[in-house]
Enzyme design. Structure first.
Site, PDB file in Angstrom:
ATOM      1  N   VAL A  26      35.290  -4.040 114.144  1.00  0.00           N
ATOM      2  CA  VAL A  26      34.236  -4.979 114.512  1.00  0.00           C
ATOM      3  C   VAL A  26      33.006  -4.288 115.089  1.00  0.00           C
ATOM      4  O   VAL A  26      31.990  -4.936 115.338  1.00  0.00           O
ATOM      5  CB  VAL A  26      34.754  -6.031 115.517  1.00  0.00           C
ATOM      6  N   GLY A  27      33.069  -2.982 115.301  1.00  0.00           N
ATOM      7  CA  GLY A  27      31.919  -2.260 115.812  1.00  0.00           C
ATOM      8  C   GLY A  27      32.073  -0.777 115.550  1.00  0.00           C
ATOM      9  O   GLY A  27      33.186  -0.255 115.539  1.00  0.00           O
ATOM     10  N   VAL A  34      35.341   0.249 117.350  1.00  0.00           N
ATOM     11  CA  VAL A  34      36.077  -0.847 117.977  1.00  0.00           C
ATOM     12  C   VAL A  34      36.742  -1.699 116.903  1.00  0.00           C
ATOM     13  O   VAL A  34      36.127  -2.031 115.889  1.00  0.00           O
ATOM     14  CB  VAL A  34      35.151  -1.725 118.846  1.00  0.00           C
ATOM     15  N   ASP A 141      24.085   0.584 132.663  1.00  0.00           N
ATOM     16  CA  ASP A 141      23.659   0.094 131.349  1.00  0.00           C
ATOM     17  C   ASP A 141      23.827  -1.426 131.272  1.00  0.00           C
ATOM     18  O   ASP A 141      24.398  -1.949 130.313  1.00  0.00           O
ATOM     19  CB  ASP A 141      24.443   0.776 130.234  1.00  0.00           C
TER      20      ASP A 141
END
Length: 470
Positions: A26-27, A34, A141
């Site tokens: 998914v990433g 991920v 962040d």
């Protein structure tokens, strides 16, 4: 010396596939991938984050262990780490994030985000940040895409790959070292974790011991910890400013060029040294949410940089537009100054000591437009809340705990219950064919490109040179 062979894929690691079914990626980014997965023992859907960088993995595991009792921080179920393989973190799976919610509201919600909804999102964000700061963790962040949201409306802070725990360099916590088990280590709860502040007015917070630290004690302790954290070894940063950088349930990854520091104005690589608790660096965060002191190269900072980022996030909740969408670090400073005026010793004592303060200068902004121009039609209390965070002097920024008791959050309309929050059905980064990317943030990668400016003056000084922008 040849590096050991690595699978670079969790699909081939028996200790993982014996426990989890890998469903889909998914990433993806330069330093992590991920996956959505299913835990075989109970069918729980999880996110498996494979991190290709040792330091990022260490920091994320370290911070998440400390914060496991915090209801607004993503849950780390367990992690896998062996000598010749990447770390794989098993995290709770959250399907969307605040970035997608803002985008959805802008596109599809005729009335935008209601006041009661904004307040509930703010309360949850503040609890997450307060948990970090009360445990001496600087996230470094904070941005909407790192604030994940469950389908029931619970918001959780994620992606601690750039986080730092400000503790004494000589402190030895046996739970924070690289695992000895070559295959798997489950999570060990920290005995040292500082209890969260009063969450009694937040749904689903559970029974939490209430903190009793006064603001003066809190600030004093943070100053002591920050001073102790500055030792000779430089923080050799392996995290960097994001380009297209957010991914579902993850925690952020970064899509960058092969050389992540090419074009970075501040970064100076230094070889060797154990930087786990070393000197801080300015090369952290994502440009649109980056405090001015970081843009000027400061390495003497603490939780205050997170508070500036909070101000940018809250302003975006109000307007559904980024507050300072800079296209380069220089442009970022220019946008900030056009709103708030120039950074000076009068409004930020000590700023002249920032490493790049004497190198980069701007013409005086005679008539800054003020936050009112950026947040039209907002109430005085809403504007004041943002102003308490978007201020040049780091010491003057309101803490997360102070804001939880702010007048704005405790008057009508009150924060709505979590169950009444509207939540996007999907993550928009997925919809737009950019795995792990929030397209509106595509220009946030760090650089200091000067070509966008028609004129600038370079002057030789005793320190080297000075650059002045119009």
């Amino acid at each position: 010396m040849d590096l050991p062979n690595r699978s670079w894929s969790i699909h081939t690691r028996p200790e993982i596939i014996q426990k989890y079914e890998i469903l889909e990626r998914v990433g993806a980014g330069a330093y992590s991938d991920v996956y959505r997965g299913r835990r075989l023992s109970d069918d729980l859907i999880v996110a498996l984050k494979e991190i290709h960088d040792y330091q990022s993995a260490f920091r994320e595991i370290e911070a998440l262990q400390v914060l496991q009792s915090s209801p607004n921080v993503v849950v780390l179920h367990e992690y896998f780490w062996s000598e010749d393989e990447d770390a794989v973190l098993v995290l709770e799976f959250l399907r969307t994030d605040l970035a997608s919610l803002i985008k959805d509201a802008k596109r599809n919600w005729e009335d935008g985000i209601s006041g009661g909804e904004i307040k509930r999102w703010m309360v949850q964000i503040l609890h997450a940040v307060d948990a970090c700061h009360r445990n001496s963790i600087v996230h470094r962040d904070l941005k909407p895409s790192n604030l994940l949201i469950s389908e029931t409306g619970v918001l959780k802070l994620a992606d601690f790959g750039q986080a730092r725990i400000l503790i004494e360099p000589g402190f030895d916590n046996p739970h924070l070292h690289e695992p000895h088990d070559p295959n798997r280590v489950t999570i060990i709860q920290h005995a040292e974790v500082i209890p969260e502040a009063d969450n009694s007015h937040q749904e689903g917070s559970g029974n939490q011991e209430k903190g009793t630290m006064s603001k003066k004690e809190y600030a004093s302790d943070l100053d002591d910890l920050k001073a102790k954290s500055s030792i000779d070894d430089i923080d050799k940063e392996t995290n960097f400013h994001d380009g297209n950088a957010s991914c579902l349930a993850t925690c952020t990854t970064s899509d960058v060029e092969d050389d992540p520091f090419k074009g970075s104005y501040y970064y100076e690589a230094e070889e060797g040294g154990d930087d786990t608790y070393g000197k801080l660096t300015s090369c952290v965060g994502t440009r649109w949410f980056k405090a001015p002191e970081l843009l000027y190269g400061s390495t003497n900072y603490g939780p205050e940089i997170d508070l500036w980022s909070l101000g940018c996030i809250f302003a975006e909740l109000f307007s559904l537009e980024p507050l300072f969408p800079g296209t380069s670090d220089i442009d970022q400073l220019s946008r900030i100054f056009s709103v708030s005026g120039n950074l000076t010793e009068e409004n930020s004592p000590g700023c002249s000591k920032y490493p790049d303060y004497g190198i980069i200068s701007f013409n005086k902004v005679e008539n800054p437009v003020g936050l009112e121009a950026c947040l039209p039609n907002r109430s005085p209390d809403e504007l004041l809340l943002v102003k308490k965070l978007i201020c040049f002097d780091p010491a003057s920024r309101a803490t997360a705990m102070e804001l939880l008791h702010d007048k704005y959050l405790n008057e009508e309309p009150l924060p709505v219950p979590v169950s009444e929050l509207r939540v996007p059905s999907t993550n928009h980064a997925q919809d737009e064919g950019s795995p792990g990317g929030w397209c509106d943030y595509k220009d946030m990668d760090s650089d200091s490109d000067f070509e966008e400016f028609s004129t600038f003056n370079v002057t030789t000084t005793n320190a080297g040179f000075s650059i002045q922008f119009p």
